[in-house]
Design a protein around this motif. Structure first.
Motif, PDB file in Angstrom:
ATOM      1  N   SER A   1       0.892  -1.141   0.000  1.00  0.00           N
ATOM      2  CA  SER A   1       0.000   0.000   0.000  1.00  0.00           C
ATOM      3  C   SER A   1       0.933   1.194   0.000  1.00  0.00           C
ATOM      4  O   SER A   1       2.152   1.025  -0.004  1.00  0.00           O
ATOM      5  CB  SER A   1      -0.906  -0.014   1.238  1.00  0.00           C
ATOM      6  OG  SER A   1      -0.171   0.307   2.389  1.00  0.00           O
TER       7      SER A   1
ATOM      8  N   VAL B   1       6.730  -0.359   7.541  1.00  0.00           N
ATOM      9  CA  VAL B   1       5.633   0.550   7.874  1.00  0.00           C
ATOM     10  C   VAL B   1       6.187   1.969   7.949  1.00  0.00           C
ATOM     11  O   VAL B   1       7.128   2.229   8.683  1.00  0.00           O
ATOM     12  CB  VAL B   1       5.014   0.173   9.245  1.00  0.00           C
ATOM     13  CG1 VAL B   1       3.850   1.089   9.584  1.00  0.00           C
ATOM     14  CG2 VAL B   1       4.587  -1.285   9.262  1.00  0.00           C
TER      15      VAL B   1
ATOM     16  N   HIS C   1       2.924   7.194   8.056  1.00  0.00           N
ATOM     17  CA  HIS C   1       1.560   7.530   7.655  1.00  0.00           C
ATOM     18  C   HIS C   1       0.634   6.323   7.609  1.00  0.00           C
ATOM     19  O   HIS C   1      -0.530   6.450   7.239  1.00  0.00           O
ATOM     20  CB  HIS C   1       1.584   8.219   6.285  1.00  0.00           C
ATOM     21  CG  HIS C   1       2.386   9.474   6.299  1.00  0.00           C
ATOM     22  ND1 HIS C   1       3.701   9.512   5.870  1.00  0.00           N
ATOM     23  CD2 HIS C   1       2.107  10.718   6.734  1.00  0.00           C
ATOM     24  CE1 HIS C   1       4.167  10.734   6.017  1.00  0.00           C
ATOM     25  NE2 HIS C   1       3.220  11.482   6.543  1.00  0.00           N
ATOM     26  N   ALA C   2       1.112   5.160   7.979  1.00  0.00           N
ATOM     27  CA  ALA C   2       0.303   3.942   7.926  1.00  0.00           C
ATOM     28  C   ALA C   2      -0.823   3.996   8.959  1.00  0.00           C
ATOM     29  O   ALA C   2      -0.650   4.513  10.056  1.00  0.00           O
ATOM     30  CB  ALA C   2       1.175   2.724   8.179  1.00  0.00           C
ATOM     31  N   THR C   3      -1.942   3.429   8.571  1.00  0.00           N
ATOM     32  CA  THR C   3      -3.071   3.334   9.496  1.00  0.00           C
ATOM     33  C   THR C   3      -3.081   1.954  10.147  1.00  0.00           C
ATOM     34  O   THR C   3      -2.446   1.012   9.658  1.00  0.00           O
ATOM     35  CB  THR C   3      -4.409   3.534   8.757  1.00  0.00           C
ATOM     36  OG1 THR C   3      -4.587   2.448   7.843  1.00  0.00           O
ATOM     37  CG2 THR C   3      -4.443   4.864   8.004  1.00  0.00           C
ATOM     38  N   VAL C   4      -3.825   1.843  11.221  1.00  0.00           N
ATOM     39  CA  VAL C   4      -3.967   0.552  11.896  1.00  0.00           C
ATOM     40  C   VAL C   4      -4.570  -0.468  10.931  1.00  0.00           C
ATOM     41  O   VAL C   4      -4.157  -1.629  10.898  1.00  0.00           O
ATOM     42  CB  VAL C   4      -4.847   0.694  13.162  1.00  0.00           C
ATOM     43  CG1 VAL C   4      -5.199  -0.661  13.740  1.00  0.00           C
ATOM     44  CG2 VAL C   4      -4.148   1.554  14.193  1.00  0.00           C
ATOM     45  N   GLY C   5      -5.515  -0.042  10.124  1.00  0.00           N
ATOM     46  CA  GLY C   5      -6.132  -0.942   9.155  1.00  0.00           C
ATOM     47  C   GLY C   5      -5.133  -1.480   8.147  1.00  0.00           C
ATOM     48  O   GLY C   5      -5.153  -2.662   7.809  1.00  0.00           O
ATOM     49  N   GLN C   6      -4.230  -0.627   7.657  1.00  0.00           N
ATOM     50  CA  GLN C   6      -3.220  -1.065   6.698  1.00  0.00           C
ATOM     51  C   GLN C   6      -2.251  -2.058   7.333  1.00  0.00           C
ATOM     52  O   GLN C   6      -1.890  -3.063   6.730  1.00  0.00           O
ATOM     53  CB  GLN C   6      -2.448   0.137   6.151  1.00  0.00           C
ATOM     54  CG  GLN C   6      -3.266   1.016   5.242  1.00  0.00           C
ATOM     55  CD  GLN C   6      -2.551   2.309   4.911  1.00  0.00           C
ATOM     56  OE1 GLN C   6      -1.892   2.917   5.764  1.00  0.00           O
ATOM     57  NE2 GLN C   6      -2.699   2.759   3.671  1.00  0.00           N
TER      58      GLN C   6
ATOM     59  N   SER D   1       1.668   3.036   2.396  1.00  0.00           N
ATOM     60  CA  SER D   1       2.369   3.162   3.669  1.00  0.00           C
ATOM     61  C   SER D   1       2.884   1.860   4.254  1.00  0.00           C
ATOM     62  O   SER D   1       3.598   1.877   5.237  1.00  0.00           O
ATOM     63  CB  SER D   1       1.441   3.822   4.687  1.00  0.00           C
ATOM     64  OG  SER D   1       1.052   5.100   4.232  1.00  0.00           O
TER      65      SER D   1
ATOM     66  N   SER E   1      -2.809  -3.950  10.019  1.00  0.00           N
ATOM     67  CA  SER E   1      -3.556  -5.177  10.322  1.00  0.00           C
ATOM     68  C   SER E   1      -3.752  -6.031   9.078  1.00  0.00           C
ATOM     69  O   SER E   1      -3.590  -7.251   9.125  1.00  0.00           O
ATOM     70  CB  SER E   1      -4.928  -4.842  10.919  1.00  0.00           C
ATOM     71  OG  SER E   1      -4.772  -4.181  12.138  1.00  0.00           O
TER      72      SER E   1
END
Length: 86
Positions: A17, A37, A40-45, A19, A47
């Protein structure tokens, strides 16, 4: 800031992705999965990327401080666990 994904010398599956990057690297007798990682990575990305790793892979080592790479290692097929790299 976007960075290139971890090189995948064996051409295994990889997830990317913007991030989060995942690459599988086999170096006999072990198989490592690098999860990179960026800040800017999200928890969703994160996970979703972790869900692509084998369930029995264990944390082996890490690199970085702002952008981090977590290395998960598959247990050897004989069932004996190799020590994490230091």
């Amino acid at each position: 800031m976007n960075h290139a994904p971890i090189p995948d010398p064996i051409g295994g599956p990889s997830l990317s992705s913007q991030s989060v990057h995942v690459a599988t690297i086999a170096h006999a007798p072990v198989v490592d999965h690098g999860l990179t990682v960026d800040p800017h990575a999200t928890v969703g990305q994160v996970s979703a990327a972790l869900a692509t790793l084998p369930a029995d892979a264990f944390f082996a080592e890490h690199f970085g401080d702002v952008e981090v790479t977590l290395v998960f290692r598959e247990p050897p097929r004989g069932g004996r666990r190799l020590p994490a790299a230091r």
